[in-house]
Design an enzyme around this catalytic site. Structure first.
Site, PDB file in Angstrom:
ATOM      1  N   ASN A 107     -25.791  46.382 -36.808  1.00  0.00           N
ATOM      2  CA  ASN A 107     -25.027  46.363 -35.567  1.00  0.00           C
ATOM      3  C   ASN A 107     -25.688  45.474 -34.519  1.00  0.00           C
ATOM      4  OD1 ASN A 107     -23.475  46.879 -33.341  1.00  0.00           O
ATOM      5  ND2 ASN A 107     -23.430  49.080 -33.586  1.00  0.00           N
ATOM      6  N   ASP A 108     -26.713  45.985 -33.865  1.00  0.00           N
ATOM      7  CA  ASP A 108     -27.322  45.248 -32.754  1.00  0.00           C
ATOM      8  C   ASP A 108     -27.788  43.844 -33.139  1.00  0.00           C
ATOM      9  OD1 ASP A 108     -26.890  47.378 -31.087  1.00  0.00           O
ATOM     10  OD2 ASP A 108     -28.869  48.259 -31.429  1.00  0.00           O
ATOM     11  N   VAL A 109     -28.254  43.689 -34.376  1.00  0.00           N
ATOM     12  CA  VAL A 109     -28.815  42.388 -34.769  1.00  0.00           C
ATOM     13  C   VAL A 109     -27.736  41.329 -34.933  1.00  0.00           C
ATOM     14  CG1 VAL A 109     -30.833  43.411 -35.876  1.00  0.00           C
ATOM     15  CG2 VAL A 109     -28.788  42.945 -37.246  1.00  0.00           C
TER      16      VAL A 109
END
Lengths: 104, 472
Positions: free
Chosen positions: B396-398
């Site tokens: 997700n965040d990456v």
């Protein structure tokens, strides 16, 4: 300050500097194996476990020496074994051999 | 210096050189395994030498031998069996466990030598300072690493654990440690002083680790690893053994650098992580995400199979969700199915994908993914432009394009430019936010489709669907 303490202190400080220098930038791929490898190196505490066991002379000290030996042996033996296993996965290997590895 | 002492000093020096060279070689994938082997040889030499020294010294009692050999046998077999049997997904918690006992052993040595002095003996600072630091740091890493092990394995909840009045308890424990320091350093020996010091250190280790979220554990484990190095070095001062000082200081320093690099890769500062209480820890804890309705397109395994079957370049972006679901076998199978039909498959691996930096590479290597298919961030990003389908699995965040903008939690974090590929398929369990706790605009892009599923089950369905289209 005794000469012995000064020598030890000098060794400590210089070893810290070596540690800072030798690490520099390492690829993320190797960060987990590197942490595990460093973890195995502080398993050298097993040498200390021998030293205290050699001095133990009553039950309190025998108990301490026993736990020292158990803890240190787990650290050093497990540490090197699991690091080697991790790094072994980066060796390109024929499939047949890897299946053999999985079965043990 | 007797002949034996001279030989011993030389052997310890050689083994110390082995550790330094070993660490040096471990910086490159080609020599890493040999480096670890060299370090192990150094360790073996040091152990043989101490055995010779103990035998030659002759002071050890018969009970001492029994205790020593029994302890070593138990520890050795437990360590080796655990290390051999552990599944690759569980390696981080095992390393943390090995670190805990290392710190424990260092603390035991400090306690032993303190008690050996006898009751009511005035100590020189040259002895009492290293003993105090050894017991305190060893105790902190012992309990702290055990909690980290528990959090990584799910036995302790991954979310930050806090309780009312935690701050006050922290202050009391720190004061308790200062009191212990005063008694151990400035007053004659007494068994209860070292017990107090150890107890405070153990409680401090718990309090330090419990409030930190599961996703930050890698950095904490690495930091505690460096701590153990220092504890071992101080144990070396206590028993006046230089190989402990060298190896301990080496690990303390190298471990600190490694910790900073890990934190940097996660776009976090170590101070920030230790402060705890930020975010929710595990990315799949679910409930944390705000319920903002986001306009996303859902897709099916069948449709993904069709897209993959007609693609030329496929990029797989594995994340924490893949590691947590243990779906590495399924992803490798999918890649094999595609590669056999001449489709280019690569993996774009973010430095912090998985449970620890570099852990994803280990997981994929374990299922025989060729090393040259694993692209690191800098190599992967230029490839997205020519990628037909990017398959984001549990990450997700990456992949969050917000990182390129300023003013949010992940600003400036290096990300994978997944949004530049022609089509993006995201396999995820729900719309919940990632660790940073912010929405990911990637999910609502025109070229993005969402497939809500557990990584393992979802991939099995996709493999089946893809095979069907490829066989047509």
């Amino acid at each position: 300050m005794s000469e012995e303490l000064f020598t030890n202190l000098a060794i400590f400080v210089l070893s810290l500097l070596v540690g800072f220098e030798v690490m520099s930038k390492i690829p993320a791929t190797l960060q987990t194996p590197m942490m595990s490898g460093a973890n195995a190196i502080h398993g050298v505490v097993v040498v200390g476990a021998f030293v205290i066991a050699a001095e133990a002379n009553s039950w309190v000290f025998y108990i301490l020496a026993f736990f020292g030996a158990v803890f240190a042996a787990i650290n050093v033996a497990g540490g090197y074994t699991v690091t080697d296993r991790m790094l072994g996965m980066f060796d390109r290997k024929p499939k047949a051999k890897s299946e053999g590895d999985d079965s043990k | 210096m007797s002949t034996l002492q001279t030989i011993a000093s030389l052997i310890y020096l050689i083994s110390a050189v082995c550790y330094v060279l070993g660490v040096h070689m471990m910086r490159s994938p080609k020599t890493a395994r040999k480096g670890n082997g060299l370090s192990a040889i150094g360790m073996f030499m040091a152990v043989i030498m101490i055995i010779i020294e103990v035998v030659a010294d002759g002071k050890i009692t018969a009970t001492g031998w029994i205790v020593l050999i029994a302890g070593l046998a138990v520890g050795l077999s437990y360590g080796v069996i655990k290390a051999r049997k552990v599944p690759m997904t569980d390696v981080p918690q095992l390393v943390s466990l090995f670190n805990a006992v290392g710190g424990g052993a260092a603390a035991v040595i400090g306690i032993f030598d303190y008690l050996m002095k006898g009751d009511g003996v005035a100590l020189s600072l040259a002895f009492s300072i290293p003993v105090f630091l050894d017991v305190i740091i060893g105790g902190i890493t012992f309990s702290g690493s055990l909690i980290a092990t528990g959090k990584l394995s799910g036995k302790v909840p991954g979310k930050p654990i806090t309780f009312p009045g935690a701050k006050i308890v922290n202050i009391i424990v720190v004061l308790g440690m200062l009191v212990a320091a005063w008694f151990m350093l400035a007053t004659p020996t007494n068994i209860w002083f070292v017990v107090l010091g150890l107890a405070m250190a153990l409680i401090f280790g718990l309090l330090m680790t419990l409030p930190i979220g599961g996703a930050d554990m890698p950095v904490v484990v690495s930091l505690l690893n460096a701590f153990t190095g220092l504890a071992v070095a101080f144990a070396g001062f206590v028993i006046n053994n230089q190989v402990l000082i060298i190896a301990g200081a080496l690990v303390g320093a190298a471990g600190t650098i490694l910790t900073l690099q890990m934190a940097e890769a996660m776009n976090r500062s170590v101070a920030n992580i230790l402060a705890g209480g930020f975010g929710t820890g595990d990315s799949d804890s679910g409930s944390a995400g705000p319920d903002v309705p986001v306009d996303v397109k859902e897709t099916s395994a069948d449709d993904i199979g069709l897209q993959l079957a007609y693609a030329q370049n496929v990029m797989i972006v594995p994340g924490y969700g893949l590691a947590a679901a243990q779906a590495q076998h399924e992803v490798a199978e999918l890649a094999t199915v595609l590669t056999e039909k001449g489709i280019n498959v690569n993996y774009a691996i973010h430095p912090v994908a998985g449970r620890m930096p570099g852990h994803m590479n280990v997981l994929l290597a374990d299922v025989n993914v060729p090393y040259d298919q694993m692209k690191q961030l800098d190599d992967a990003n230029p490839m997205f432009e020519s990628t037909d389908v990017s398959l984001v699995i549990g990450a997700n965040d990456v992949t969050n394009p917000l990182a390129r903008e300023s003013g949010n939690e992940i600003s400036g974090m290096p990300i994978l430019d997944v949004d530049k590929s022609k089509s993006v398929v995201v396999i995820k369990r729900s719309m919940s936010t990632g660790y940073a706790g912010i929405q990911n605009p990637l999910f609502s892009l025109d070229n993005t489709q969402m497939f809500f599923s557990d990584a393992k089950v979802g991939l099995q369905d996709i493999v089946a669907a893809t095979k069907q289209y490829l066989d047509d």
